[in-house]
Design a protein around this motif. Structure first.
Motif, PDB file in Angstrom:
ATOM      1  N   MET A   1       0.850  -1.196   0.000  1.00  0.00           N
ATOM      2  CA  MET A   1       0.000   0.000   0.000  1.00  0.00           C
ATOM      3  C   MET A   1       0.879   1.238   0.000  1.00  0.00           C
ATOM      4  O   MET A   1       1.884   1.310   0.700  1.00  0.00           O
ATOM      5  CB  MET A   1      -0.900  -0.001   1.231  1.00  0.00           C
ATOM      6  CG  MET A   1      -1.852   1.182   1.297  1.00  0.00           C
ATOM      7  SD  MET A   1      -2.922   1.031   2.723  1.00  0.00           S
ATOM      8  CE  MET A   1      -3.761   2.608   2.656  1.00  0.00           C
ATOM      9  N   HIS A   2       0.484   2.252  -0.766  1.00  0.00           N
ATOM     10  CA  HIS A   2       1.242   3.488  -0.851  1.00  0.00           C
ATOM     11  C   HIS A   2       0.862   4.409   0.309  1.00  0.00           C
ATOM     12  O   HIS A   2       0.084   4.059   1.175  1.00  0.00           O
ATOM     13  CB  HIS A   2       0.991   4.154  -2.200  1.00  0.00           C
ATOM     14  CG  HIS A   2       1.506   3.334  -3.358  1.00  0.00           C
ATOM     15  ND1 HIS A   2       2.796   3.417  -3.803  1.00  0.00           N
ATOM     16  CD2 HIS A   2       0.888   2.410  -4.142  1.00  0.00           C
ATOM     17  CE1 HIS A   2       2.964   2.587  -4.831  1.00  0.00           C
ATOM     18  NE2 HIS A   2       1.818   1.962  -5.045  1.00  0.00           N
ATOM     19  N   LEU A  75     -11.410  -1.031 -11.752  1.00  0.00           N
ATOM     20  CA  LEU A  75     -10.482  -1.028 -10.624  1.00  0.00           C
ATOM     21  C   LEU A  75     -11.165  -0.411  -9.423  1.00  0.00           C
ATOM     22  O   LEU A  75     -11.681   0.707  -9.505  1.00  0.00           O
ATOM     23  CB  LEU A  75      -9.217  -0.226 -10.963  1.00  0.00           C
ATOM     24  CG  LEU A  75      -8.264   0.060  -9.790  1.00  0.00           C
ATOM     25  CD1 LEU A  75      -7.630  -1.235  -9.281  1.00  0.00           C
ATOM     26  CD2 LEU A  75      -7.183   1.064 -10.182  1.00  0.00           C
ATOM     27  N   LEU A  77     -10.742   1.048  -5.605  1.00  0.00           N
ATOM     28  CA  LEU A  77      -9.737   1.643  -4.715  1.00  0.00           C
ATOM     29  C   LEU A  77     -10.383   1.943  -3.375  1.00  0.00           C
ATOM     30  O   LEU A  77     -11.451   2.569  -3.319  1.00  0.00           O
ATOM     31  CB  LEU A  77      -9.184   2.930  -5.334  1.00  0.00           C
ATOM     32  CG  LEU A  77      -8.173   3.730  -4.507  1.00  0.00           C
ATOM     33  CD1 LEU A  77      -6.877   2.948  -4.316  1.00  0.00           C
ATOM     34  CD2 LEU A  77      -7.890   5.081  -5.176  1.00  0.00           C
ATOM     35  N   ARG A  88     -12.134  -8.994  -3.152  1.00  0.00           N
ATOM     36  CA  ARG A  88     -11.392  -9.920  -4.017  1.00  0.00           C
ATOM     37  C   ARG A  88     -11.996 -11.319  -3.967  1.00  0.00           C
ATOM     38  O   ARG A  88     -12.123 -11.997  -4.997  1.00  0.00           O
ATOM     39  CB  ARG A  88      -9.924  -9.947  -3.594  1.00  0.00           C
ATOM     40  CG  ARG A  88      -9.200  -8.621  -3.816  1.00  0.00           C
ATOM     41  CD  ARG A  88      -7.719  -8.715  -3.471  1.00  0.00           C
ATOM     42  NE  ARG A  88      -7.057  -7.433  -3.658  1.00  0.00           N
ATOM     43  CZ  ARG A  88      -6.692  -6.611  -2.676  1.00  0.00           C
ATOM     44  NH1 ARG A  88      -6.917  -6.960  -1.413  1.00  0.00           N
ATOM     45  NH2 ARG A  88      -6.105  -5.462  -2.945  1.00  0.00           N
ATOM     46  N   SER A 100     -10.152  -5.612 -10.577  1.00  0.00           N
ATOM     47  CA  SER A 100      -9.022  -5.678  -9.649  1.00  0.00           C
ATOM     48  C   SER A 100      -9.235  -4.638  -8.555  1.00  0.00           C
ATOM     49  O   SER A 100     -10.074  -3.727  -8.702  1.00  0.00           O
ATOM     50  CB  SER A 100      -7.689  -5.443 -10.373  1.00  0.00           C
ATOM     51  OG  SER A 100      -7.689  -4.202 -11.039  1.00  0.00           O
ATOM     52  N   GLU A 102      -7.222  -2.192  -5.396  1.00  0.00           N
ATOM     53  CA  GLU A 102      -6.001  -1.643  -4.818  1.00  0.00           C
ATOM     54  C   GLU A 102      -6.314  -0.982  -3.484  1.00  0.00           C
ATOM     55  O   GLU A 102      -7.354  -0.341  -3.319  1.00  0.00           O
ATOM     56  CB  GLU A 102      -5.348  -0.633  -5.771  1.00  0.00           C
ATOM     57  CG  GLU A 102      -4.787  -1.265  -7.030  1.00  0.00           C
ATOM     58  CD  GLU A 102      -4.046  -0.282  -7.931  1.00  0.00           C
ATOM     59  OE1 GLU A 102      -3.817   0.874  -7.495  1.00  0.00           O
ATOM     60  OE2 GLU A 102      -3.708  -0.665  -9.059  1.00  0.00           O
ATOM     61  N   HIS A 103      -5.381  -1.161  -2.548  1.00  0.00           N
ATOM     62  CA  HIS A 103      -5.497  -0.611  -1.204  1.00  0.00           C
ATOM     63  C   HIS A 103      -4.799   0.740  -1.209  1.00  0.00           C
ATOM     64  O   HIS A 103      -3.586   0.816  -1.390  1.00  0.00           O
ATOM     65  CB  HIS A 103      -4.812  -1.576  -0.220  1.00  0.00           C
ATOM     66  CG  HIS A 103      -5.040  -1.250   1.216  1.00  0.00           C
ATOM     67  ND1 HIS A 103      -4.280  -1.801   2.230  1.00  0.00           N
ATOM     68  CD2 HIS A 103      -5.930  -0.430   1.823  1.00  0.00           C
ATOM     69  CE1 HIS A 103      -4.706  -1.337   3.380  1.00  0.00           C
ATOM     70  NE2 HIS A 103      -5.705  -0.517   3.162  1.00  0.00           N
ATOM     71  N   GLY A 104      -5.550   1.815  -1.048  1.00  0.00           N
ATOM     72  CA  GLY A 104      -4.914   3.123  -1.105  1.00  0.00           C
ATOM     73  C   GLY A 104      -5.861   4.256  -0.761  1.00  0.00           C
ATOM     74  O   GLY A 104      -7.080   4.086  -0.679  1.00  0.00           O
ATOM     75  N   HIS A 109      -3.059   8.364  -3.803  1.00  0.00           N
ATOM     76  CA  HIS A 109      -2.682   7.100  -4.440  1.00  0.00           C
ATOM     77  C   HIS A 109      -2.200   7.343  -5.864  1.00  0.00           C
ATOM     78  O   HIS A 109      -2.835   8.078  -6.632  1.00  0.00           O
ATOM     79  CB  HIS A 109      -3.876   6.151  -4.454  1.00  0.00           C
ATOM     80  CG  HIS A 109      -3.522   4.750  -4.840  1.00  0.00           C
ATOM     81  ND1 HIS A 109      -2.814   3.908  -4.015  1.00  0.00           N
ATOM     82  CD2 HIS A 109      -3.785   4.035  -5.975  1.00  0.00           C
ATOM     83  CE1 HIS A 109      -2.653   2.736  -4.605  1.00  0.00           C
ATOM     84  NE2 HIS A 109      -3.232   2.789  -5.798  1.00  0.00           N
TER      85      HIS A 109
END
Length: 281
Positions: A1-2, A75, A77, A88, A100, A102-104, A109
């Protein structure tokens, strides 16, 4: 994760709040799913498009978007690791391969620039400490001419579950509960505030429309009252009072909700703010 800028919300959505939503994702979708149709109708998704779902939670709207744009991609987020784990797993169970997650933090992000045709959100954009930074980041990720369709919560007075909580004002410390300041569920309730923030982020053709939908909160009044009081806001209020007050709150809330029982379950009307805009071409 960013990196994370929105640390308070990250703590909440990776703590009890996020765990509760992840564990009860189907119940929360029953609460909010009535808004899916106005959101997706306004988004007008087309096959082959790429979609960004901001604050996607457990991914219900991300999966709907992915199905609508195949062979394009969606996507999701979100700040919440517990909800993304469920997102998921559910996508895999349902065989949605063009999605898909993303963790952010959408405020910071690193989204690929000029890579999405549309950004959507169902009640995921009200919690930013710096909404202009978040919306600017989303704008950069959109292709020129790309569009946003965001649903935020409208005015508290139009939200029946919040009005039901008003029956507890002599039991629970409700001061500030439902406040329209941000970040929080009503931070974008005012249309002028919401459109002003999107304009400040560089969007054009910014519009706000009020929409309503019913959600199912439980089997009956007792079940719905228990669910509400176990949610993040309810739990926060209950933690500030003793056991007798907690028990009384449940009884009083169930009594207040009983008028909303139907053969299909306990149904309450909610009000949303449908925000639409475009990145300049």
């Amino acid at each position: 994760m960013h990196g994370i800028a929105n640390t308070a919300q990250a703590q909440a959505w990776n703590g009890y709040e996020g765990a509760h939503w992840a564990a009860h994702q189907d119940r929360w979708n029953a609460v909010n799913g009535g808004f899916d149709r106005p959101l997706l109708d306004a988004a007008a998704l087309r096959a082959g498009e790429h979609v960004l779902d901001v604050g996607c939670g457990a991914g219900a709207t991300t999966r709907l978007a992915a199905r609508a744009v195949g062979p394009g991609r969606a996507l999701g987020l979100d700040l919440s690791a517990p909800m993304l784990e469920r997102a998921r797993a559910r996508a895999a169970d349902e065989g949605v391969a063009n999605v898909s997650f993303e963790h952010g933090d959408a405020q910071v992000h690193p989204l690929a620039p000029d890579s999405f045709d549309v950004a959507i959100s169902r009640f995921g954009v009200m919690f930013f400490t710096d909404p202009v930074a978040a919306f600017t980041n989303v704008a950069r990720a959109l292709r020129p001419g790309g569009r946003v369709v965001f649903l935020s919560t409208a005015e508290p007075e139009g939200t029946e579950w919040l009005r039901a909580f008003g029956a507890l004002d002599d039991i629970l410390p409700l001061r500030g509960f439902g406040a329209t300041g941000g970040p929080g569920m009503f931070s974008l309730a005012d249309a002028g505030t919401a459109t002003g923030l999107l304009t400040a982020a560089g969007f054009h053709d910014v519009r706000a429309e009020r929409v309503q939908a019913y959600g199912t909160w439980g089997r009956d009044a007792e079940d719905a009252a228990r669910f509400m009081l176990e949610s993040g806001p309810g739990r926060h209020l209950l933690e500030q009072v003793d056991a007798d007050a907690r028990a009384l709150a449940h009884v009083r809330l169930a009594e207040r909700l009983r008028r909303h029982e139907t053969p299909e379950g306990l149904r309450l009307r909610g009000a949303g703010r449908l925000l639409t805009a475009r990145r300049p071409a």
